[in-house]
Write a protein that holds these residues in place. Structure first.
Motif, PDB file in Angstrom:
ATOM      1  N   SER A 380       1.348  -1.265  -0.095  1.00 29.28           N
ATOM      2  CA  SER A 380       0.203   0.034  -0.259  1.00 29.28           C
ATOM      3  C   SER A 380       1.072   1.354  -0.046  1.00 29.28           C
ATOM      4  N   ASP A 381      -0.084   2.084   0.219  1.00 26.64           N
ATOM      5  CA  ASP A 381       0.717   3.434   0.041  1.00 26.64           C
ATOM      6  C   ASP A 381       1.727   3.743   1.392  1.00 26.64           C
ATOM      7  N   LEU A 382       1.241   3.264   1.696  1.00 27.26           N
ATOM      8  CA  LEU A 382       1.656   3.371   3.747  1.00 27.26           C
ATOM      9  C   LEU A 382       2.859   2.915   4.035  1.00 27.26           C
ATOM     10  N   PHE A 383       2.859   1.824   3.080  1.00 25.75           N
ATOM     11  CA  PHE A 383       4.619   1.658   2.755  1.00 25.75           C
ATOM     12  C   PHE A 383       5.931   2.243   2.342  1.00 25.75           C
ATOM     13  N   THR A 384       7.479   2.743   3.454  1.00 24.59           N
ATOM     14  CA  THR A 384       7.803   3.547   2.901  1.00 24.59           C
ATOM     15  C   THR A 384       9.003   2.537   2.261  1.00 24.59           C
ATOM     16  N   LEU A 413       6.329  -9.478  -1.766  1.00 23.97           N
ATOM     17  CA  LEU A 413       5.952  -8.564  -1.848  1.00 23.97           C
ATOM     18  C   LEU A 413       6.506  -7.118  -2.960  1.00 23.97           C
ATOM     19  N   VAL A 414       5.224  -6.868  -3.470  1.00 24.01           N
ATOM     20  CA  VAL A 414       5.200  -6.435  -4.999  1.00 24.01           C
ATOM     21  C   VAL A 414       4.436  -4.944  -5.192  1.00 24.01           C
ATOM     22  N   ALA A 415       4.945  -4.241  -6.396  1.00 23.80           N
ATOM     23  CA  ALA A 415       4.523  -2.660  -5.980  1.00 23.80           C
ATOM     24  C   ALA A 415       3.266  -2.897  -6.302  1.00 23.80           C
ATOM     25  N   LYS A 416       2.117  -1.515  -5.383  1.00 16.44           N
ATOM     26  CA  LYS A 416       0.936  -1.068  -6.044  1.00 16.44           C
ATOM     27  C   LYS A 416       0.114  -1.628  -7.369  1.00 16.44           C
ATOM     28  N   GLY A 417      -0.553  -1.854  -7.893  1.00 11.42           N
ATOM     29  CA  GLY A 417      -1.230  -2.201  -9.207  1.00 11.42           C
ATOM     30  C   GLY A 417      -0.029  -3.339 -10.309  1.00 11.42           C
TER      31      GLY A 417
END
Length: 436
Positions: A380-384, A413-417
């Motif tokens: 998600s966008d919350l991950f830095t 774990l992969v990038a959103k979208g």
């Protein structure tokens, strides 16, 4: 008109004994109607079945099961119980492998379906003062038109937005004052993400208070995430085109099971292997019989959905049976290294992690002589962007999945979208194993 919490109080709160008598009468009428179809006419002749064969609901077991293969092998109109000129609509599955399953509707069928969906919507507090936005497709898929006609029957102002175009969906929500959405779970979380990207807080900047979610399996954890993100109450909806579409069963405000509308269907739960009935509270395959359909009755239809009837009464006062959240399907159970599991078990572990998005993909593949499981999950966008944090998160997820599944998957774990979708629905399982 007196305002109550029921759409049709007499039916929704009918005492069990009266409800079962009502079902039996409708079953007899349905047997008489179904005899007009080529498929059931042959079945009844072979077994000597007539309406008089049914003196109690237990006599339903005199009938064989109907399957999706039966529908496909008698494509397109082998189940029609009225002349085609009296049918007014066809819905069907995609039919990506072989013939699609076709469902016929008369005007009377569509009228009772609209009433059934309106009953569901009224049950969760929706009224003619609401603005209802439908994000489902309006083609052969039943989710679009099913909810559309139900919302219109309710008297709500409807927004037939259809699927996709998220920013357009959000513009409609904010401009039209949308109060209720019909949406699939994976898209609900995506919608919330885009709202936040646009600087819109759905809790403060919209009038949303209710979402109806269905069309793909989801866990209680995902429901809670949707409620938290959008600031709404999210109600689980069950439907299938063979039983009309959405509105077959729906949660009430108690959110403790889906009331299945027994004035329209008879529900059985059977062991998926022995096909014998199981007691309330025990998970099995759901079998449904329509008892209020004119154009195309279906008798003892094997849905392949795994659930159970919840014992006890619902505090809402409705007497129609409640179904537990669906565990999975008897035909999508994954067997890996002798372990039986369902994608929903994996989702229950993934959803509480705020660092993860809502989309994941389970890939089964043969490596060497061993079958392995790879679980890819979008961040998600919350991950830095922190490599050590990514490693720690991966290890934590893997450990929790191992505890739940009793085997150790590989987690990536992969990038959103970056994970695939099909027709707006998330693709959950890809089986690449060498099954020789």
């Amino acid at each position: 008109m007196k305002t109550t919490k029921y759409w049709q109080e007499e039916i929704e709160t009918m005492p069990r004994e009266e409800l079962e008598k009502f079902q039996l009468e409708r079953l007899k009428q349905t047997i008489k109607q179904a005899a007009n179809s080529p498929f059931y006419h042959q079945v009844f002749e072979e077994r000597g079945i007539t309406p008089d064969s049914f003196q109690s609901l237990d006599d339903l077991r005199k009938l064989p099961f109907t399957t999706k293969d039966d529908l496909r092998s008698h494509y397109p109109f082998g189940f029609a119980a009225i002349p085609l000129q009296k049918c007014v609509r066809i819905h069907s599955s995609s039919g990506t492998t072989g013939n699609p399953t076709v469902v016929l509707h008369s005007a009377k069928d569509l009228d009772q379906w609209a009433n059934q969906v309106a009953r569901c919507m009224y049950m969760v507090g929706l009224r003619d003062t609401d603005v209802f936005q439908n994000t489902s497709g309006y083609g052969m898929f039943t989710g679009g038109l099913g909810f559309q006609y139900g919302a219109e029957r309710l008297g709500a102002l409807t927004v037939p937005a259809a699927a996709g175009n998220t920013k357009r969906q959000i513009k409609f929500i904010t401009d039209f004052g949308t109060t209720c959405l019909h949406i699939i779970p994976s898209y609900a979380t995506r919608l919330a993400e885009v709202m936040f990207e646009m600087g819109i807080d759905p809790r403060k900047d919209t009038k949303l208070h209710t979402v109806c979610i269905g069309a793909e399996p989801h866990s209680e954890e995902q429901r809670k995430r949707i409620e938290q993100l959008l600031g709404v109450k999210a109600y689980n909806c069950f439907g299938m085109s063979e039983m009309n579409g959405p509105g077959v069963a729906f949660e009430c405000p108690e959110q403790n099971g889906l009331h299945i509308w027994e004035d329209n269907v008879i529900v059985e739960i059977v062991d998926p292997v022995t096909l014998k009935p199981v007691p309330d509270g025990q998970v099995g395959e759901m079998v449904l019989t329509t008892i209020n359909r004119e154009a195309m009755p279906l008798l003892r239809y094997r849905t392949r959905d795994l659930t159970c009837v919840l014992p006890g009464d619902c505090p809402c006062g409705r007497t129609h049976k409640r179904l537990a959240r669906f565990k999975g399907r008897s035909d999508d159970m994954i067997i890996l290294k002798g372990v039986n599991l369902f994608p929903i078990q994996i989702e229950k572990i993934l959803m509480p992690f705020k660092e993860l998005g809502s989309n994941y993909l389970i890939t089964l593949e043969t490596i060497g002589n061993s079958d392995e499981m790879l679980i890819e999950v979008e961040l998600s966008d919350l991950f830095t962007d922190d490599y050590s944090a990514l490693q720690r998160l991966t290890k934590n997820i893997t450990r929790q999945l191992k505890d739940e599944l009793l085997l150790t998957p590989r987690v990536k774990l992969v990038a959103k979208g970056s994970l695939p979708t099909s027709d707006g629905k998330a693709v959950r399982v890809k089986d690449l194993r060498k099954l020789s």
